[in-house]
Design an enzyme around this catalytic site. Structure first.
Site, PDB file in Angstrom:
ATOM      1  CG  HIS A   1      -1.797   1.235   1.265  1.00  0.00           C
ATOM      2  ND1 HIS A   1      -3.051   1.246   0.692  1.00  0.00           N
ATOM      3  CD2 HIS A   1      -1.612   2.481   1.771  1.00  0.00           C
ATOM      4  CE1 HIS A   1      -3.600   2.436   0.853  1.00  0.00           C
ATOM      5  NE2 HIS A   1      -2.745   3.204   1.506  1.00  0.00           N
ATOM      6  CB  CYS A   2       1.992   3.422  -2.563  1.00  0.00           C
ATOM      7  SG  CYS A   2       3.105   4.831  -2.822  1.00  0.00           S
ATOM      8  N   PRO A   3       1.194   5.175   0.451  1.00  0.00           N
ATOM      9  CG  PRO A   3       2.438   5.959   2.263  1.00  0.00           C
ATOM     10  CD  PRO A   3       2.265   4.768   1.366  1.00  0.00           C
TER      11      PRO A   3
ATOM     12  CG  LEU B   1      -3.990   9.237  -0.931  1.00  0.00           C
ATOM     13  CD1 LEU B   1      -4.975  10.367  -1.164  1.00  0.00           C
ATOM     14  CD2 LEU B   1      -3.986   8.831   0.532  1.00  0.00           C
ATOM     15  CG  ASN B   2      -5.041   2.715  -5.429  1.00  0.00           C
ATOM     16  OD1 ASN B   2      -5.651   1.897  -4.738  1.00  0.00           O
ATOM     17  ND2 ASN B   2      -5.225   2.805  -6.723  1.00  0.00           N
TER      18      ASN B   2
END
Length: 633
Positions: free
Chosen positions: A466-468, A471-472
């Site tokens: 999950h990549c902040p 946001l996805n």
């Protein structure tokens, strides 16, 4: 019959444990009857002790020891009745069920055994006995032949209560999928969730029950405790955290007039105290009404957290650019830091840093101000054709891949409630209902390479991470675009740094004519020339370094190793990643094959590309299966 008496006492010991609603009960260790009678070691086969002589065994003893031929002999020769009971009402089917003798149990049922007979001190049915021991295959077999799991023993426990008391999550999932009432109460008003919260120190089956919609705030009839009260009573940290996150009511009062916080304080459970107080502050914040309203308005908070970093990033550059002296610039920056701290304190109160859009906003701020500076300041010095071509290509690549990686579905796994129930039943009946094949949060059968994302609260096919910053999640459907996005970002950041040096040389005589040392020349003179441009250049070099390392890492994992980030971090846990004692990806096609398949590069038709639908692939290999879906590119 001495052996029979001993085994009966073991059964009763196994059926006895500390009942929180019985003031006279004493703690008793839950011992497995399988210590006395071995269960079925190999599915579909019965293990017998070769040193024992089964010829003198009666039907109950033969069932206990898995002597199938002796059972057949006794029944077929009318030497024993499959429905006969001992003085406590225990049948041979009970002994077969508790010892997981599948073949014998099915034989008894087909010969007319009473499948719902109640026996023993607790008057349990065979399926009750099997549930206590965690024999999922026996539970499936008995229910297939009509066993009723809702029949309660003398303590008032049905099979779902027993499964949740003894930490048998797979049996609980199967019973719920088969239609058992998830909030079924025992004779004291205890629900399965209350029992799981009290007895099971682990993620499941509490997570399973919450995901299935169990009532969080029911209270039992004796102590008026809710699930959170019972979790606190046993200091069950995992259950406490999950119930609080699920939104259980924290101001319920039990028969002793205790709230959950009162119990946490009495138990000196600092973790629970902090958790509950934090949730109470979020539910009932105090202070100025306007600030409280802003704190509770999550939509407003997300908008502010996205817009404010863009403004703050520009504010830092303006402070450096227009401060009349370095001292005034520092004072402006301190003031900006104080304002930023207050904004974060207000709008991050109901969320975490990773869940908020602040990191994605910081990326947006960096690139937005870089583009502004490139056009407003650098343009007269970067109009040569090679530079323009690199600028246009990198910008196009960033925009296209950013859109695909942010706004596209990364590969979320979705299913209707009916499909979820069918999947649970299928896995249980095929002896595959384990943590490796089933997600107890999404209630889904897990395809190969999939993982549950705790931030998105969804399972993702071939999940990488999950990549902040976007946001996805990064998964099967957007992983390629994510790697391409990283590549073009590195190019753009390097290009900005190149453009900044062109600007210093062309717009600042002090920079182009300076003969001092390179460090003084590259930093001090450049800063004096344009603090704004230098501030952005520092960011470009920073992003160029860490994004470059991330790109190299992603490329190495996917192309060289054939692994996702999740697989590389957890490969030691996955049995299918071990080959000849070493860790190796079963999904790797070799370096060239990985490159061609990952980037879908056919080289003008030279290579044939097949893309596996990882949301429907359940085998841990690249061999085409009958149910796999392939698309030719």
């Amino acid at each position: 019959m001495e052996e029979m008496k001993e085994s009966t006492s073991l059964t009763q010991a196994n059926a006895t444990f500390q009942n929180p609603n019985n003031n006279n009960a004493k703690p008793a260790a839950v011992e497995s009857v399988n210590n006395q009678f071995e269960g079925d070691p190999v599915p579909g086969k019965q293990r017998q002790n070769k040193t024992l002589d089964y010829s003198e065994f009666d039907l109950a003893q033969a069932a206990q020891h898995g002597a199938f031929e002796r059972c057949v002999q006794l029944v077929d020769e009318a030497q024993a009745d499959v429905c006969q009971t001992d003085a406590e009402g225990i049948t041979a089917l009970h002994w077969a069920a508790i010892n997981n003798r599948l073949e014998i149990a099915e034989f008894f049922v087909l010969r007319g055994a009473d499948i719902n007979a109640q026996g023993g001190l607790l008057k349990g049915t065979p399926i009750n006995w099997a549930t206590r021991q965690g024999h999922l295959k026996m539970v499936v077999l008995l229910m297939r032949h009509g066993a009723d799991p809702s029949i309660k023993d003398t303590e008032g426990y049905a099979c779902l209560h027993l499964a949740c008391q003894f930490h048998h999550t797979n049996i609980a999932a199967y019973l719920i999928a088969k239609g058992e009432e998830i909030d079924m109460m025992d004779d004291n008003g205890m629900t399965p969730l209350m029992w799981a919260s009290y007895k099971c120190h682990g993620i499941d089956p509490v997570r399973l029950l919450i995901s299935c919609g169990a009532a969080l705030n029911f209270q039992d009839n004796v102590h008026l405790n809710s699930a959170i009260h019972w979790a606190l009573t046993s200091n069950n940290g995992s259950a406490i955290s999950q119930l609080c996150n699920a939104g259980c009511t924290l101001d319920l009062v039990n028969a002793k007039k205790e709230t959950p916080l009162d119990i946490a304080v009495a138990k000196k459970n600092n973790f629970a105290i902090k958790k509950i107080e934090g949730k109470l502050k979020k539910q009932k914040p105090s202070g100025n009404r306007i600030i409280v309203w802003m704190t509770l308005n999550k939509e407003l908070g997300n908008k502010v957290m996205f817009i404010y970093p863009i403004m703050a990033f520009g504010g830092i550059g303006l402070c450096l650019q227009y401060g009349s002296s370095l001292l005034w610039s520092m004072l402006y920056l301190i003031l900006l830091w104080i304002v930023s701290a207050q904004v974060l304190k207000i709008f991050l109160r109901n969320t975490t840093l990773i869940e908020s859009p602040i990191m994605a906003s910081w990326y947006t701020a960096t690139k937005s101000w870089m583009y502004f500076t490139w056009i407003y300041l650098f343009w007269p010095f970067v109009t040569d054709l090679p530079t323009l071509l690199v600028f246009v290509i990198s910008t196009t690549g960033i925009m296209y891949n950013f859109y695909r990686v942010v706004f596209s579905d990364p590969g979320y796994l979705v299913a209707s409630l009916e499909q979820k129930k069918k999947a649970i039943i299928y896995l249980a009946e095929h002896d595959e209902l384990t943590v490796d094949t089933f997600c107890s949060t999404c209630l889904l059968r897990k395809p190969a390479r999939s993982k549950h994302c705790s931030i998105c609260n969804k399972c993702v096919a071939a999940m990488d991470h999950h990549c902040p910053w976007i946001l996805n999640c990064v998964g099967a459907k957007n992983h390629k675009y994510f790697v391409q996005f990283l590549f073009f970002l590195v190019v753009l950041n390097f290009l900005y740094a190149f453009g900044a040096r062109r600007y210093y040389n062309g717009a600042c005589p002090a920079y182009s004519n300076n003969d001092s040392g390179w460090l003084y020349h590259w930093i001090v003179i450049a800063f004096k020339c344009s603090p704004w441009a230098f501030w952005l250049e520092l960011n470009s070099w920073f992003h160029c370094c860490w994004i470059g390392m991330l790109f190299v890492c992603q490329f190495y994992q996917m192309i060289i190793l054939g692994m996702t980030t999740n697989e590389r971090m957890n490969s030691y846990r996955y049995k299918h990643f071990y080959k000849n004692g070493k860790i190796a990806s079963p999904f790797s096609r070799g370096i060239i094959g990985n490159f061609i398949q990952f980037f879908e590069c056919s080289c003008c038709g030279l290579f044939q590309i097949y893309r596996i639908d990882w949301s429907n692939k359940y085998q841990h290999n690249l061999i085409p299966e009958e149910n796999d879906i392939y698309w030719e590119v």
